[in-house]
Design an enzyme around this catalytic site. Sequence first.
Site, short mmCIF file in Angstrom:
data_model
loop_
_atom_site.label_atom_id
_atom_site.label_comp_id
_atom_site.label_asym_id
_atom_site.label_seq_id
_atom_site.Cartn_x
_atom_site.Cartn_y
_atom_site.Cartn_z
N GLU A 28 -38.97 -20.03 21.22
CA GLU A 28 -39.89 -19.42 22.18
C GLU A 28 -39.67 -19.95 23.59
O GLU A 28 -39.66 -21.15 23.82
CB GLU A 28 -41.33 -19.72 21.75
CG GLU A 28 -42.35 -19.17 22.73
CD GLU A 28 -43.79 -19.58 22.38
OE1 GLU A 28 -44.05 -19.90 21.21
OE2 GLU A 28 -44.63 -19.53 23.30
N SER B 157 -44.21 -16.08 26.64
CA SER B 157 -45.22 -15.52 25.77
C SER B 157 -46.20 -14.73 26.63
O SER B 157 -46.57 -15.17 27.71
CB SER B 157 -45.94 -16.68 25.09
OG SER B 157 -47.01 -16.20 24.32
N ARG C 172 -37.65 -25.33 29.06
CA ARG C 172 -37.04 -24.49 28.03
C ARG C 172 -35.99 -23.56 28.60
O ARG C 172 -34.98 -23.26 27.96
CB ARG C 172 -38.11 -23.72 27.27
CG ARG C 172 -38.91 -24.65 26.38
CD ARG C 172 -39.77 -23.94 25.39
NE ARG C 172 -40.52 -24.95 24.62
CZ ARG C 172 -41.36 -24.67 23.64
NH1 ARG C 172 -41.58 -23.41 23.29
NH2 ARG C 172 -41.99 -25.64 23.00
N ARG D 292 -49.60 -31.23 28.64
CA ARG D 292 -49.98 -31.02 27.25
C ARG D 292 -49.87 -32.31 26.45
O ARG D 292 -48.85 -32.98 26.51
CB ARG D 292 -49.09 -29.93 26.63
CG ARG D 292 -49.24 -28.64 27.40
CD ARG D 292 -48.58 -27.46 26.76
NE ARG D 292 -48.82 -26.30 27.60
CZ ARG D 292 -48.41 -25.07 27.33
NH1 ARG D 292 -47.72 -24.84 26.22
NH2 ARG D 292 -48.68 -24.07 28.14
N ARG E 10 -40.04 -29.87 24.00
CA ARG E 10 -41.49 -30.08 23.88
C ARG E 10 -41.84 -31.35 24.65
O ARG E 10 -41.52 -32.45 24.22
CB ARG E 10 -41.85 -30.23 22.39
CG ARG E 10 -43.33 -30.21 22.08
CD ARG E 10 -43.57 -30.27 20.59
NE ARG E 10 -43.04 -29.09 19.92
CZ ARG E 10 -43.69 -27.93 19.80
NH1 ARG E 10 -44.91 -27.81 20.30
NH2 ARG E 10 -43.14 -26.91 19.20
#
Length: 419
Positions: free
Chosen positions: A345, A348, A385, A258, A273
């Site tokens: 988060e 998801s 995470r 990403r 992140r």
Amino acid sequence: MIDIKFLRENPDVVRASQKARGEDVSIIEKALAADEVRKVALDQFETLRAEQNLLSKSVATAKGEEKAALLDSAKTLAAKVKEADVKRTQCEAEAKAFIMQISNVIDPQAPIGKEEDFVVIENVGKPRAFDFEPKDHVELGKLLGAIDTERGAKVAGSRSYYLTGVGAMLEFALVNYAITSANKAGFTPVIPPVLVNPAAMEGTGFLGQAAENVYHLEKDDVYLVGTSEVPLAAMHMDEILAAEKLPMRYAGYSTCFRREAGTYGKDTRGIIRVHQFDKVEMFSFCHPDQAKEEHLRLLQWEKDFLNAMEIPYRVIDVASGDLGSSANRKFDIEAWIPTQDVYREVTSTSNCTEFQARRLNIRFKDKDATKAVATLNGTLVAIPRMIVAILENHQNADGTVNIPVALQPFLGTKRFELV
RNA sequence: GGAGGGCUCGCAUAGCGGCCGAGUGCACCGGUCUUGAAAACCGGCAUACGAAAGUAUCGUGGGUUCAAAUCCCACGCCCUCCGCCA
């Protein structure tokens, strides 16, 4: 892509959905108008073409002067056909461009509002009360020799990291546990390609607004996927699946890339992140009538995983304004991060109904017709995470970290010691 | 990187520029026959849009032509060989 028939018959529903998402509502009138224009152009072309086909056939059998005359009129007709064809192609492209801009119609049960208007569905576990000052994952990662962000930055730039020693071992344990349990639950384990062609990227909807977060290798015109959802969804592109085989469930393990464009200054510390991480993703192709139930099943598998990691979390029903364009409903699981004093988060799950399958042309045969399947995706575990959550939640005062029971067999120990 | 060969309806194949949306075999579905099955025979079997007529689709995109599965160009993918390589 939404169903054009549905749009024609229920423009108000689509309008309301666009509005709830905070997206362009006027696009609907434009799409409908363009669709009308398209139909007219198509009709004109087809009429001329039918004429031409007929005329062409008579040319074949005609002789002499008669043939010469026919050829003459055929020539002028051919020019008209060509013109109509160009126009038709243009109108079709215009109509499609509008229709492609319309997002999936939201589930009426999804909360309406912006990002902050999510609804907490449930809280599981209680944030731990520390009798010492908890260290964050960066500090713990150093003490355990598990995470090296400094060298990551040196070698690969910001948002890069090394997982070393027990950090690397922890990834293997998490992946093993995830894949093993998914396999037991009936998922087919998959290691998909992470380098995909434009069709796969486009079909899964990652070349729209999300495009700026995607790495593109220009020289070869291939993309690095941001999630294995892309290769998993595209796996059955242009196929007709056997109805009795549905639901077809896959658990993909892959690296995710990403660009994190536009997130400067956000989560710059640690590995919350990052540009590159590994993830086990669940993906399901199912009967549209089963999509809602399947969505809840995916959520349950996600919860099972968090429960096994012994981490306090909450489940939120994501608000309309924060849904991806393919999703009609989305549940996030947020794990408690002690040093940030918030839920963050970690997984998801989205129900994309037939929206994604329509673009990718993935169908199944019903008694009466061939229809688009429903597709759903959900994170089983996103490694960094989860590592953050485990280290921070299970730390001891001296910096050692207790290992969740479920992972112990994969690590052969109950505790991560200091290096 | 270089040299060849190929891509047609689930599979295998046929296909002179017009009679080809496309033949044949296998598979599949329905029927006849049979106690049941097999065999045999009969029929059906691509998709999308459309109420229908019709239109489009023979890897993809362009071109030539009144007319393209068929001719030309580009690209993609697969296969074989050479080189390089984990």
